[in-house]
Scaffold this active site. Structure first.
Site, PDB file in Angstrom:
ATOM      1  N   ASP A 166      30.538 -24.412  47.544  1.00 31.12           N
ATOM      2  CA  ASP A 166      31.490 -23.934  46.537  1.00 31.12           C
ATOM      3  C   ASP A 166      31.977 -25.123  45.709  1.00 31.12           C
ATOM      4  O   ASP A 166      31.472 -25.390  44.621  1.00 31.12           O
ATOM      5  CB  ASP A 166      32.616 -23.204  47.267  1.00 31.12           C
ATOM      6  CG  ASP A 166      33.639 -22.596  46.317  1.00 31.12           C
ATOM      7  OD1 ASP A 166      33.548 -22.835  45.103  1.00 31.12           O
ATOM      8  OD2 ASP A 166      34.540 -21.885  46.787  1.00 31.12           O
ATOM      9  N   LYS A 182      27.647 -22.081  44.254  1.00 33.77           N
ATOM     10  CA  LYS A 182      28.511 -21.657  43.146  1.00 33.77           C
ATOM     11  C   LYS A 182      28.473 -22.696  42.025  1.00 33.77           C
ATOM     12  O   LYS A 182      28.096 -23.854  42.235  1.00 33.77           O
ATOM     13  CB  LYS A 182      29.934 -21.459  43.658  1.00 33.77           C
ATOM     14  CG  LYS A 182      30.098 -20.158  44.446  1.00 33.77           C
ATOM     15  CD  LYS A 182      31.566 -19.875  44.658  1.00 33.77           C
ATOM     16  CE  LYS A 182      31.765 -18.533  45.341  1.00 33.77           C
ATOM     17  NZ  LYS A 182      33.205 -18.271  45.546  1.00 33.77           N
ATOM     18  N   VAL A 218      32.572 -14.092  47.606  1.00 33.45           N
ATOM     19  CA  VAL A 218      31.560 -13.262  48.252  1.00 33.45           C
ATOM     20  C   VAL A 218      31.655 -13.356  49.773  1.00 33.45           C
ATOM     21  O   VAL A 218      32.063 -14.385  50.318  1.00 33.45           O
ATOM     22  CB  VAL A 218      30.133 -13.636  47.793  1.00 33.45           C
ATOM     23  CG1 VAL A 218      29.927 -13.302  46.329  1.00 33.45           C
ATOM     24  CG2 VAL A 218      29.832 -15.112  48.041  1.00 33.45           C
ATOM     25  N   ASP A 273      32.728 -15.428  55.242  1.00 37.54           N
ATOM     26  CA  ASP A 273      33.886 -14.680  55.709  1.00 37.54           C
ATOM     27  C   ASP A 273      35.027 -14.695  54.704  1.00 37.54           C
ATOM     28  O   ASP A 273      35.106 -15.541  53.819  1.00 37.54           O
ATOM     29  CB  ASP A 273      34.412 -15.280  57.009  1.00 37.54           C
ATOM     30  CG  ASP A 273      35.084 -16.635  56.787  1.00 37.54           C
ATOM     31  OD1 ASP A 273      34.422 -17.532  56.241  1.00 37.54           O
ATOM     32  OD2 ASP A 273      36.283 -16.778  57.128  1.00 37.54           O
ATOM     33  N   ARG A 302      31.689 -11.543  58.334  1.00 41.97           N
ATOM     34  CA  ARG A 302      30.505 -12.386  58.528  1.00 41.97           C
ATOM     35  C   ARG A 302      29.293 -11.555  58.924  1.00 41.97           C
ATOM     36  O   ARG A 302      28.166 -11.924  58.626  1.00 41.97           O
ATOM     37  CB  ARG A 302      30.751 -13.418  59.635  1.00 41.97           C
ATOM     38  CG  ARG A 302      31.759 -14.497  59.292  1.00 41.97           C
ATOM     39  CD  ARG A 302      31.651 -15.616  60.323  1.00 41.97           C
ATOM     40  NE  ARG A 302      32.860 -16.432  60.413  1.00 41.97           N
ATOM     41  CZ  ARG A 302      33.125 -17.468  59.628  1.00 41.97           C
ATOM     42  NH1 ARG A 302      32.283 -17.796  58.674  1.00 41.97           N
ATOM     43  NH2 ARG A 302      34.235 -18.171  59.789  1.00 41.97           N
TER      44      ARG A 302
HETATM   45  C1  PRP Z   1      32.768 -22.454  53.885  1.00 42.77           C
HETATM   46  C2  PRP Z   1      31.258 -22.440  53.741  1.00 42.77           C
HETATM   47  C3  PRP Z   1      30.946 -23.895  53.532  1.00 42.77           C
HETATM   48  C4  PRP Z   1      32.146 -24.421  52.773  1.00 42.77           C
HETATM   49  C5  PRP Z   1      31.832 -24.553  51.321  1.00 42.77           C
HETATM   50  O1  PRP Z   1      33.075 -22.851  55.192  1.00 42.77           O
HETATM   51  O2  PRP Z   1      30.677 -21.948  54.922  1.00 42.77           O
HETATM   52  O3  PRP Z   1      30.816 -24.562  54.771  1.00 42.77           O
HETATM   53  O4  PRP Z   1      33.190 -23.441  52.944  1.00 42.77           O
HETATM   54  O5  PRP Z   1      32.984 -24.871  50.561  1.00 42.77           O
HETATM   55  P1  PRP Z   1      33.128 -26.213  49.729  1.00 42.77           P
HETATM   56  O6  PRP Z   1      31.813 -26.490  49.054  1.00 42.77           O
HETATM   57  O7  PRP Z   1      34.208 -25.870  48.741  1.00 42.77           O
HETATM   58  O8  PRP Z   1      33.538 -27.301  50.660  1.00 42.77           O
HETATM   59  P2  PRP Z   1      34.551 -22.717  55.774  1.00 42.77           P
HETATM   60  O9  PRP Z   1      35.238 -24.023  55.629  1.00 42.77           O
HETATM   61  O10 PRP Z   1      35.205 -21.509  55.184  1.00 42.77           O
HETATM   62  O11 PRP Z   1      34.318 -22.497  57.319  1.00 42.77           O
HETATM   63  P3  PRP Z   1      33.392 -21.356  57.985  1.00 42.77           P
HETATM   64  O12 PRP Z   1      31.975 -21.762  57.740  1.00 42.77           O
HETATM   65  O13 PRP Z   1      33.751 -21.370  59.410  1.00 42.77           O
HETATM   66  O14 PRP Z   1      33.729 -20.060  57.301  1.00 42.77           O
HETATM   67 MG    MG Z   2      34.886 -19.650  55.698  1.00 41.88          MG
END
Ligand code: PRP
Ligand code: MG
Ligand code: MN
Length: 181
Positions: free
Chosen positions: A105, A133, A155, A161, A167
């Protein structure tokens, strides 16, 4: 398995579309790492579905390890705070490491993770993500394999999640604003 309920406004990718794109990427990854000792590093928890499906779509052998890092907390916005919750079990020095993610992201999580892993002296270090993204595309994180570039919408599903939920949806879709607003 979980199906799409009224909490998704629209389905972006069906299970078939996800599987067929993963199969394409697996073919490229097979070619790249043929004859090499590949270690897939999954980022918990989001990457579990991609890891499970990618690893089984490969024809070559691979080992798997996991890191847990968190940048989001419980909201829909990245906090910028990156924490290691669980480190690798494996010494990656001299290994060919492919980091597997569900989504990039802001790129904050992977910029941190890549510089951390780079310092452990792997033979090679690359990234595969199922989704990316727009902001990540500008973040300078160099991603070798991308499933789909997607718009800047929140999403869920296929590992992604909202506050720990959704998930296990087999499709990926946009979450209805009424769920989190
Ligand atoms: C989400 C996703 C990536 C990260 C991306 O993980 O799975 O690991 O965010 O975001 P970024 O590019 O802005 O850093 P999250 O931290 O939500 O943990 P999760 O995988 O346990 O959901
Ligand atoms: Mg997450
Ligand atoms: Mn994650």
């Amino acid at each position: 398995s979980a199906d799409v309920g009224d909490e998704l406004t629209k389905v972006l990718y069906t299970p078939d579309q996800l599987a067929s794109r993963l199969k394409e990427l697996a073919g490229e990854i097979d070619t790249e790492y043929e004859g090499k000792d590949l270690l897939l590093v999954g980022v918990l928890s989001g990457a579990v579905m991609v890891m499970a499906d990618l690893s089984r779509a490969l024809s070559i052998h691979c080992d798997m390890d996991w890191m847990a890092i968190s940048s989001y907390g419980s909201g829909t916005q990245s906090s910028g705070v990156v924490r290691i919750l669980k480190d690798l079990n494996t010494n990656i020095s001299g290994r060919h490491v492919l980091v597997v993610e569900d989504i990039i992201d802001t790129g904050l999580t992977l910029s941190y993770l890549i510089s951390n892993l780079r310092s452990r002296d792997p033979a090679s270090l690359d990234i595969m993500t199922m989704f990316r993204k727009p902001e990540a595309a500008k973040s300078g994180v160099d991603v070798r394999w991308i499933g789909f570039d997607i718009p800047n919408e929140f999403v869920v599903g296929y590992g992604l999640d909202y506050d720990g939920r959704y998930r296990n949806l087999t499709s990926v879709g946009t979450l209805s604003p009424h769920v989190y607003s």
